[in-house]
Each structure stands twice: as structure tokens, then as C-alpha cells.
Write an enzyme that holds these catalytic residues in place. Structure first.
Site, PDB file in Angstrom:
ATOM      1  N   TYR A  20      74.131 -20.207  65.279  1.00  0.00           N
ATOM      2  CA  TYR A  20      73.600 -21.458  65.822  1.00  0.00           C
ATOM      3  C   TYR A  20      74.427 -22.592  65.245  1.00  0.00           C
ATOM      4  O   TYR A  20      74.708 -22.617  64.040  1.00  0.00           O
ATOM      5  CB  TYR A  20      72.128 -21.598  65.425  1.00  0.00           C
ATOM      6  CG  TYR A  20      71.306 -22.408  66.400  1.00  0.00           C
ATOM      7  CD1 TYR A  20      70.950 -21.868  67.630  1.00  0.00           C
ATOM      8  CD2 TYR A  20      70.885 -23.693  66.093  1.00  0.00           C
ATOM      9  CE1 TYR A  20      70.176 -22.608  68.528  1.00  0.00           C
ATOM     10  CE2 TYR A  20      70.116 -24.428  66.982  1.00  0.00           C
ATOM     11  CZ  TYR A  20      69.762 -23.879  68.197  1.00  0.00           C
ATOM     12  OH  TYR A  20      69.004 -24.602  69.083  1.00  0.00           O
ATOM     13  N   GLY A  33      69.341 -22.494  78.089  1.00  0.00           N
ATOM     14  CA  GLY A  33      69.347 -21.188  77.453  1.00  0.00           C
ATOM     15  C   GLY A  33      70.197 -20.231  78.257  1.00  0.00           C
ATOM     16  O   GLY A  33      70.639 -20.564  79.369  1.00  0.00           O
ATOM     17  N   MET A  38      69.587 -16.391  78.448  1.00  0.00           N
ATOM     18  CA  MET A  38      68.976 -15.117  78.052  1.00  0.00           C
ATOM     19  C   MET A  38      69.725 -13.889  78.571  1.00  0.00           C
ATOM     20  O   MET A  38      69.690 -12.842  77.940  1.00  0.00           O
ATOM     21  CB  MET A  38      67.522 -15.088  78.522  1.00  0.00           C
ATOM     22  CG  MET A  38      66.657 -16.073  77.751  1.00  0.00           C
ATOM     23  SD  MET A  38      64.883 -15.782  77.950  1.00  0.00           S
ATOM     24  CE  MET A  38      64.606 -16.248  79.642  1.00  0.00           C
ATOM     25  N   LYS A  93      54.913 -14.625  71.417  1.00  0.00           N
ATOM     26  CA  LYS A  93      55.599 -15.351  70.345  1.00  0.00           C
ATOM     27  C   LYS A  93      54.825 -15.174  69.053  1.00  0.00           C
ATOM     28  O   LYS A  93      53.602 -15.309  69.005  1.00  0.00           O
ATOM     29  CB  LYS A  93      55.706 -16.834  70.684  1.00  0.00           C
ATOM     30  CG  LYS A  93      56.323 -17.645  69.530  1.00  0.00           C
ATOM     31  CD  LYS A  93      56.509 -19.108  69.847  1.00  0.00           C
ATOM     32  CE  LYS A  93      57.622 -19.327  70.805  1.00  0.00           C
ATOM     33  NZ  LYS A  93      58.966 -19.088  70.218  1.00  0.00           N
TER      34      LYS A  93
END
Lengths: 362, 362
Positions: free
Chosen positions: A80, A275, A277, A357
Site C-alpha cells: 500500500y 478498487g 478486486m 467483514k
């Protein structure tokens, strides 16, 4: 506001700060640490952390809950772009909710022991039982919402909210299209759009259980939900029925799922990527740019928050938690005891199949 | 301005317009026509066109020169989004320069026979010897520049100028990057940027003669010219030397040549696609959008001109022809006699190898 009594009790007169006896310390803490980047299940360790002395304007908080977000995993992996430097050891985690435990003697903000606070903008090191940081880090939030929502309100819901605001001026009745619609950001987009009278066209993967997933999203307020396969037709826009062609699209998947958004967008539309994915890039035809006049942009909450948006951020957090309290914003999470951190991490890493999550409960 | 004498001579009093004897007609004309879409060398034909009656506010012009642009070819092929409907027969061509031949009796613009005019914004049907269109179509231009520049000033140079203006605010010393740098738009970008003190980083194909092509572009003012192969290195930005990272890029190629622009752009930069010569799409990584914050846009002059930009367009045309006159804007063209239309078309279609842009001379 007058400082509440509990706060005064914890204060030490400024003059005596230099004496050891007057100093305030955090309780001993447990933290999830890493000394080097690598696979989270190899480099992360739970360790005891000695008490930390509070500075004059520091606040010591007791963490209540903190999520394991994909970006937390990526930071530990070292992939990251913005992450704490290691070594020396860093504490993992980036958002969460805490309870005020003690205040430094010169704290001026209206905070009292027991108040719920979140680091806002979020900051590193939320996976530990006690944290000491300067008062300006902490934003007091309402405590009448489930703890897991206060813990997760920034990274996902705020992303959805900003993306609906920052790129295209939408009016009630307009439509947006998104892929990865079952993700938490996707679910937030559906619900936040609905609050604004904006319709959503949602794309999900072809998979067993897709009908059930569609039903769930429709119950959240989705106007249309298609699997990628359903959109593999010549005249894709005929599927929109009475819905307007969307002016704005959100892509968190890439590859074919992004191409479908580009097909569905109207002339002059904008696709925002937040994003990837599928780990596939976005591929765009020349004519999409020239003749269809599409714009492709990106959104990164961490960049947005770094650009002098602290006040905006807090105002929006309050708005979002208000929606949670009213039952207008919800998404599935699992509270996992911090003592079972290893299990929660394994679930977040996908070792136990598809799981909600994970939110650590301290 | 008082109408010049030559114009008055051609005028017919309004009251007598309804009589056939008083009507004005264009001379008989030759035109390049097509009755259906298809391969230009099969569907285009040169034909005699009968005289056309001038309306009260029409202007009849004698064409001097008109280019064969790739978009003209695409319109005939039927693959361009905006094109004249066929059948019935349409006249090909979209830009060019003409000389005023005769004026309808109620024309109010200060035009005189012999004046050079261009259709501005460009309009369909410039490949014919005489044209009759309403006065507002025609923009008087200077006649002290080579006829081929007046004929081609809109489609390519104006594209370059708009792209330098419309997307990113550039200041002297800033840099832009482009691929397809040897194209006419590419050459215009180099020269127009130089006039504004903006540096250019240029990408060309790997091919025999690339060193010579580099030298030519540097003589036009290019700061750096790289072949795609030269940019196939890990740290591509190290090649920029003292040049700033570019904030803006222009892509007319797609594929790898577009990917190189994305690599060279600075954080937050914008790539504008205006062509796709390689016929390959643009492929973009997720992180280019999220972490590098790149924006991808498209530019289409025809759309820009259709949005109420007629006055802007004419002002910029005058500016560009001023630069031509000063020797600050040049590019290679070949004037080909209209009588040899077939040969000029074949050259434009690439049947005779690499050739300069073909400009029909009537």
C-alpha cells in the site's frame, strides 16, 4: 462548554508536570505489531506494550472496536503506498472506535472519560487496547449506534458518500452504475444514493447464490441488479427499462466488470475506479474517449482526507452515523474478540471461505 | 463596413428576386460524390453537378484547396459517428479554403469576390469546385499564407491548440507528453507548446529512419523525442533529465504507446485520447487511477465546435494562420491537382507507401 467533572479529576496542574509523580500514563496495552512487511499471518504478532506517558494535550483512549480492512492487510504486506515505516515495530490497523479513558492536563476539547471517539481522519495503529494521541486526533461521535458501525464508518461509507458527491452533479432521478455491488462500499452506495433519490444499477458476479445476493441488494434499495453474464448482450441499454442512462459509474473490480460500466454509461459519463478486486486492468476503446466522451478517474479516500478535509470529514461522519441510527445505512459485519485475533485475521484473509467483514472487539 | 463595389455589381434588387431572370446561379461544378458507404476507392466518383441557385443570403465560392483527412475517409466508409446521410448522394470533404465568387442580394457580411473564406466551423461537402452556402458559414481569412495551410487550419492545428488549453492549466516551463508525435497534430502540439513556453516530450514508433524523424521534430522545437523502445526501461522518469514530469499527455495511438504516456505522467496528470492509430485500446492499471490519481479524457474537435463555439473557433483560426504567416507553424503537405483526384485518394489511402497529407488543389 464547561469541562465535565470527570475530566477535572484527571487533571494535573501544569506546573507539576515536570515531576514524575504528576505524570499520567496509559494502562499497559496489548497491540498487534509487525516488524517487517510480509504475509500478515506470518509477520503480525500480538504483544504487550508498556504504559505510555500522556503529553499535556494528549488523550488516552480504550479501544472498543476496529475493523480488519483490505487496506490494513495491504499495509502489512507492504503493497500500500502510504503505510507506517518498519522497522521499528508498527501497530497495525487504521480505523476504529474508542472510549476516552484519560485526558492530559491541557486538553481543551470538550471530551470526557467514557465518550466515544474515533480517530478522524483515521490514523495508524488502531489494533491495540489503549492508545495515546494528541486531542486533535479524536472526534467525539454518538454512542447510540452499534459499536461496529462507529468502528467502520470512515473507510467504506465515507468512500461511497464522497464518490457520489465529488465527480458528477447528480439530481434526484438520475442513475449511477456500479460493479462489486455486494461489497460494503457497494451496499453503502445503494443506500446513500437512495437517500438522495438517486437510482442504482448494480453489477455482481455470476456465481451460485447470485439470486439471493440480488434480493438482498434490492432490499437495501437497489433499483436493478444484473450479473455480468446478463449484461453480455448486444444492446445492453435495452435492459435499463425506464431507468435513465447512468452519468456516473463506480468500479472496484476492473476487467470485464469495468467494461460493462463503460458500456452502460451515457454519453459524457464518468467512471470512478476505487478498487481492483479482479486484479485485471481497465481496458477502454479509443471511441469511448473520443466519440462517447467518457472520463475515467480514480478515488482514494486517504488522499481526499489528506487535503485539508478534516472538518468535512467529521461533519460527514456525523451524517453517516445519523443514517445508521435511523436504520438507513446497514451492512453485514462480524464482531470477533480481540483475544481471538488469529482467527479473525484468518477469516479476513479468506481462509475460512466467504465471511462478513471482521471487526475486532476489544 | 460599406459593401465594396464588386459586391454591389452582383446584387439584384430584392423586389425582382421572384423573377427567373434576376436569379443568381453558381457555375456548373465538379464534385466528389458517394451514394453509399464503403471503401472510398470504390464508392467515390467525380461527377458534374448542375448550377445551384443562390438564396438571398447565400454566398457562392470557388474552392481553392481541400485536404483529404483520415476522418473524411472514415465518413465515406460509414464508420464515423457524424456524417452526411446517404443516399441520396453526398459530397465528400469537410474542410478547405475557397474564394468568394458571388453574393446573394441580401448578404450583410463584409465579403467581396476574391476574398479567401473557409467554412467555419467546417461543414460537409468541400470536395467540389463551386459551393453555395449561407453567408454565416463562411469566415474570411488572410490570403497571405500558402493555400494548403488555409485549407487545413481547422481540423489538425485547432485540435492541437484546444487540447493544450482545455484540460490542464499549463504555465511556461511545464511539460506535456504525446505519442504519434510525427502526425500533423503532433507537429502542431510541439510548435504551439513552444510558442507558449511549454516543453514537449515526444514518443515515436521504432522504425527505420527514426533518427531522422527525431531530428525533424527537434527542429520544430521538440524538447525530447523517444522511440517506444527507448522507453521500455524500469525507471522511465530518469530519462526526463531536467524536464519536469508532464501534467498532460496526448494519445493518438493506444496500446503500448498510451501506456508509456501513463507511465510518464506525473501524479494527478491527465491523458487526453484523440486518436487510435494502432487500433489497440488503452489499458490502465487500477493503481494508476487510485494511487497515481490519473484522469483519462477524450477530445473530439467536432463535438467541441458544435457546442456554441463558432466565435471562438474563428478567433483561433485567425491566431493559427497568424502563426503560419510568421513561420511559427508548419507541417508537410502535398498539393495534388483535383483533376488527379484518384491518385491523391490512393496516396491518402496509403497505396503508395508513406506520403505527406494530400491537399486537393482545385
Amino acid at each position: 462548554m464547561a469541562p465535565p467533572t470527570a475530566r477535572l479529576l484527571l487533571r494535573t496542574p501544569r506546573l507539576s508536570l515536570s515531576t514524575a509523580a504528576a505524570s499520567l500514563f496509559s494502562p499497559p496495552s496489548k497491540a498487534v505489531l509487525y516488524d517487517q512487511h510480509g504475509p500478515p499471518d506470518q509477520v503480525l504478532r500480538v504483544a504487550d506494550v508498556p504504559p505510555v506517558e500522556l503529553g499535556e494535550r494528549d488523550v488516552c483512549v480504550k479501544m472498543l472496536a476496529a475493523p480488519i480492512n483490505p487496506s490494513d492487510i495491504n499495509r502489512v504486506q507492504g503493497v500500500y503506498p502510504v503505510r507506517p515505516p518498519v522497522p521499528p515495530a508498527a501497530v497495525a490497523g487504521y480505523e476504529g472506535v474508542a472510549q476516552v479513558h484519560a485526558l492530559g492536563p491541557a486538553v481543551t476539547r470538550p471530551l470526557s472519560p467514557g465518550d466515544w471517539v474515533i480517530p478522524s481522519p483515521p490514523s495508524f495503529g488502531t489494533w491495540q487496547t489503549y492508545i495515546v494521541k494528541p486531542e486533535h486526533v479524536w472526534h467525539k461521535v454518538r454512542d447510540d449506534v452499534p459499536v461496529e458501525y462507529a468502528a467502520t464508518v470512515t473507510v467504506n461509507p465515507l468512500t461511497a458518500l464522497r464518490m457520489l458527491q465529488d465527480f458528477v452533479k447528480l439530481s434526484p432521478g438520475d442513475a449511477v452504475v456500479q460493479n462489486g455491488a455486494t461489497s460494503i462500499v457497494g451496499q453503502c452506495v445503494i443506500q446513500l444514493a437512495k437517500v438522495q433519490g438517486i437510482r442504482t444499477i448494480n453489477i455482481i458476479r455470476d456465481r451460485p447464490g447470485s439470486e439471493e445476493a440480488k434480493e438482498k441488494l434490492k432490499q437495501l434499495g437497489a433499483d436493478e441488479v444484473f450479473t455480468e453474464g446478463q449484461l453480455d448482450v448486444k444492446n445492453v441499454k435495452s435492459l435499463l427499462g425506464a431507468l435513465p442512462e447512468p452519468a456516473l459509474g463506480f468500479n472496484c473490480v476492473g476487467g470485464n466488470a469495468a467494461a460493462l460500466i463503460l458500456k452502460l454509461l451515457r454519453q459524457g459519463g464518468t467512471m470512478v475506479t476505487y478498487g481492483g478486486m479482479s486484479k485485471r486492468p481497465v481496458t477502454v476503446s479509443t471511441s469511448s474517449f473520443i466519440f462517447k466522451d467518457l472520463s475515467l478517474r480514480g478515488f482514494w479516500l486517504q488522499k481526499w482526507m489528506s487535503s485539508d478535509k478534516a472538518d468535512d470529514c467529521r461533519r460527514l461522519i456525523d451524517y453517516l452515523l445519523g443514517l445508521v441510527q435511523e436504520g438507513k445505512l446497514k451492512y453485514e459485519m462480524e464482531l470477533s474478540p480481540f483475544d481471538d485475533f488469529g482467527l479473525a485475521l484468518d477469516k479476513a484473509l479468506g481462509k475460512h471461505g466467504s465471511q462478513p467483514k471482521q471487526v475486532l472487539r476489544f
